[in-house]
Design a protein around this motif. Structure first.
Motif, PDB file in Angstrom:
ATOM      1  N   GLY A  37      -0.507   4.207  -6.174  1.00 34.72           N
ATOM      2  CA  GLY A  37      -0.714   5.029  -7.360  1.00 34.72           C
ATOM      3  C   GLY A  37      -0.232   6.647  -6.738  1.00 34.72           C
ATOM      4  N   ALA A  38       0.000   7.195  -5.801  1.00 37.93           N
ATOM      5  CA  ALA A  38       0.402   8.602  -5.926  1.00 37.93           C
ATOM      6  C   ALA A  38       1.027   9.281  -7.073  1.00 37.93           C
ATOM      7  CB  ALA A  38       0.808   8.510  -4.149  1.00 37.93           C
ATOM      8  N   GLY A  39       2.177   7.724  -7.383  1.00 34.18           N
ATOM      9  CA  GLY A  39       3.157   8.939  -7.977  1.00 34.18           C
ATOM     10  C   GLY A  39       4.962   8.492  -8.279  1.00 34.18           C
ATOM     11  N   LYS A  40       4.705   8.196  -7.264  1.00 31.56           N
ATOM     12  CA  LYS A  40       6.350   7.701  -6.470  1.00 31.56           C
ATOM     13  C   LYS A  40       7.577   7.501  -7.193  1.00 31.56           C
ATOM     14  CE  LYS A  40       4.821   5.441  -2.909  1.00 31.56           C
ATOM     15  NZ  LYS A  40       3.193   5.057  -3.032  1.00 31.56           N
ATOM     16  N   THR A  41       6.619   5.766  -7.856  1.00 36.39           N
ATOM     17  CA  THR A  41       7.417   5.316  -8.786  1.00 36.39           C
ATOM     18  C   THR A  41       7.657   5.849 -10.520  1.00 36.39           C
ATOM     19  OG1 THR A  41       6.736   3.573  -7.617  1.00 36.39           O
ATOM     20  CG2 THR A  41       7.981   3.123 -10.812  1.00 36.39           C
ATOM     21  N   SER A  42       6.586   6.884 -10.772  1.00 36.38           N
ATOM     22  CA  SER A  42       6.796   7.327 -11.632  1.00 36.38           C
ATOM     23  C   SER A  42       7.981   9.052 -11.761  1.00 36.38           C
ATOM     24  CB  SER A  42       5.300   7.551 -12.310  1.00 36.38           C
ATOM     25  OG  SER A  42       4.911   6.847 -12.440  1.00 36.38           O
ATOM     26  N   HIS A 209       6.660   2.209   1.699  1.00 39.49           N
ATOM     27  CA  HIS A 209       5.656   2.314   2.687  1.00 39.49           C
ATOM     28  C   HIS A 209       5.344   2.614   4.226  1.00 39.49           C
ATOM     29  CE1 HIS A 209       2.208   2.413  -1.038  1.00 39.49           C
ATOM     30  NE2 HIS A 209       2.726   1.396  -1.864  1.00 39.49           N
TER      31      HIS A 209
HETATM   32  N1  LIG Z   1       3.821   2.632 -17.177  1.00 39.70           N
HETATM   33  C1  LIG Z   1       2.848   2.779 -17.078  1.00 39.70           C
HETATM   34  N2  LIG Z   1       1.461   3.316 -18.068  1.00 39.70           N
HETATM   35  C2  LIG Z   1       0.429   3.630 -17.840  1.00 39.70           C
HETATM   36  N3  LIG Z   1      -0.002   3.892 -16.478  1.00 39.70           N
HETATM   37  C3  LIG Z   1       0.928   4.316 -15.692  1.00 39.70           C
HETATM   38  C4  LIG Z   1       2.370   3.420 -15.585  1.00 39.70           C
HETATM   39  N4  LIG Z   1       3.046   3.539 -14.505  1.00 39.70           N
HETATM   40  C5  LIG Z   1       2.835   4.217 -13.572  1.00 39.70           C
HETATM   41  N5  LIG Z   1       1.188   4.420 -13.972  1.00 39.70           N
HETATM   42  C6  LIG Z   1       0.110   4.861 -13.426  1.00 39.70           C
HETATM   43  O1  LIG Z   1       0.311   5.467 -12.923  1.00 39.70           O
HETATM   44  C7  LIG Z   1      -0.239   6.487 -11.835  1.00 39.70           C
HETATM   45  C8  LIG Z   1       0.865   6.315 -10.661  1.00 39.70           C
HETATM   46  O2  LIG Z   1       1.605   5.336 -10.609  1.00 39.70           O
HETATM   47  P1  LIG Z   1       3.103   4.770  -9.651  1.00 39.70           P
HETATM   48  O3  LIG Z   1       3.871   3.544 -10.354  1.00 39.70           O
HETATM   49  O4  LIG Z   1       4.053   6.290  -9.734  1.00 39.70           O
HETATM   50  O5  LIG Z   1       2.659   4.742  -8.206  1.00 39.70           O
HETATM   51  P2  LIG Z   1       3.271   4.979  -6.930  1.00 39.70           P
HETATM   52  O6  LIG Z   1       2.995   6.130  -5.801  1.00 39.70           O
HETATM   53  O7  LIG Z   1       4.742   4.431  -7.423  1.00 39.70           O
HETATM   54  O8  LIG Z   1       2.240   3.419  -6.197  1.00 39.70           O
HETATM   55  P3  LIG Z   1       2.726   2.707  -5.598  1.00 39.70           P
HETATM   56  O9  LIG Z   1       2.895   3.258  -3.929  1.00 39.70           O
HETATM   57  O10 LIG Z   1       2.098   1.026  -5.993  1.00 39.70           O
HETATM   58  O11 LIG Z   1       4.041   1.732  -6.223  1.00 39.70           O
HETATM   59  C9  LIG Z   1      -1.005   5.354 -11.659  1.00 39.70           C
HETATM   60  O12 LIG Z   1      -2.342   5.558 -11.684  1.00 39.70           O
HETATM   61  C10 LIG Z   1      -0.032   4.091 -12.472  1.00 39.70           C
HETATM   62  O13 LIG Z   1      -1.177   3.073 -12.775  1.00 39.70           O
END
Ligand SMILES: Nc1ncnc2c1ncn2[C@@H]1O[C@H](COP(=O)(O)OP(=O)(O)OP(=O)(O)O)[C@@H](O)[C@H]1O
Length: 253
Positions: A37-42, A209
């Motif tokens: 949930g850190a924001g990597k995929t975003s 990860h």
């Molecule tokens: N499409 C979306 N709609 C609503 N919230 C989102 C969406 N995409 C991500 N989030 C939220 O934004 C935050 C960052 O999510 P993100 O998926 O970017 O993290 P991550 O670091 O990739 O996590 P992981 O390691 O679990 O894949 C989280 O709180 C997630 O719930």
């Protein structure tokens, strides 16, 4: 090469990215890590154009690409793989990889109809290049005719890398390239990523990860936590940063 400037992105009340700033330097492997949930995929989705940031900019070779579509970014030389493999499962390995090459062919469908010869030549060149440059390189010659469904997971991930390489990217974004892999598959993939950098000079940005893998192959690491960038430096620097240790210990607790 790829510069991220003050990137902010939110989903309703959730602040997925809050001021991310770093550069993936030309020819280097940069890693982005952070707890769930850190924001990597975003961040990846904002870089490849699937999400529009609320604020901030993405620069590719000095050009502001923040407003461009994912297709336009791909044409400029930005290719990506996905966390959950995005291949056409019924198609063969070769056909999936060729699809990557088609994004950079000069002749589009209408031109192809008018100048059939030119299109055919391009197609032949593409096929030869893909066979020599991608299939041999990734050591997947023996499975080129296999449909994706017949392949073990590690090989599917390698084919996805092949499709991205067929685009001849300048910058390659890898979203969790070794997620779900066993140790042997992980070691193979890490070697292929290093080979891509060394042999093609590709700039690589990866989200992962697997800390050991990231520490092993990246020259530069960016750490996110709750959308904030808490570290940016060499593997030795970030592994010693108190904020990083706290974020990971906190996540493990
Ligand atoms: N499409 C979306 N709609 C609503 N919230 C989102 C969406 N995409 C991500 N989030 C939220 O934004 C935050 C960052 O999510 P993100 O998926 O970017 O993290 P991550 O670091 O990739 O996590 P992981 O390691 O679990 O894949 C989280 O709180 C997630 O719930």
């Amino acid at each position: 090469m790829l510069r991220i400037e003050d990137l902010h992105l939110s989903f309703g009340g959730i602040k997925a990215l809050q001021g991310v700033n770093f550069e993936a330097r030309a020819g280097e492997i940069t890693g982005v890590i952070g707890p769930n949930g850190a924001g990597k995929t975003s961040l990846f989705n904002a870089i490849s154009g699937f999400y529009t940031p609320d604020k901030g900019k993405v620069f590719f070779e000095g050009q502001d690409i923040t407003g461009l579509s994912p297709d336009k970014r791909a044409e400029l030389g930005l290719a990506r793989t996905f966390q959950n493999i995005a291949l056409f499962r019924g198609m063969t390995v070769l056909d999936n990889i060729k699809l990557g090459g088609h994004t950079r062919l000069k002749t589009n469908v209408w031109q192809a109809l008018r100048y059939f010869g030119a299109a055919q030549r391009e197609e032949l060149e593409l096929r030869r290049e893909i066979e020599e440059r991608v299939i041999d390189f990734l050591e997947i010659d023996h499975i080129r005719k296999y449909p994706i469904t017949m392949l073990p997971y590690g090989l599917q991930k390698r084919v996805e890398l092949g499709r991205a390489l067929a685009m001849r990217p300048k910058v390659l974004l890898l979203d969790e390239p070794v997620a779900g892999m066993n140790r042997e598959e992980t070691a193979d993939m890490a070697r292929f990523i290093l080979d891509v950098q060394e042999q093609f000079g590709t700039t690589i940005l990866l989200v992962e990860h697997d800390m050991h893998m990231v520490m092993d192959i990246c020259s530069h690491i960016v750490v996110l936590n709750f959308g904030q960038q808490i570290a940016d430096g060499t593997p030795a620097e970030v592994s010693k940063a108190p904020d990083v240790i706290e974020a990971y210990l906190g996540a493990a607790a």
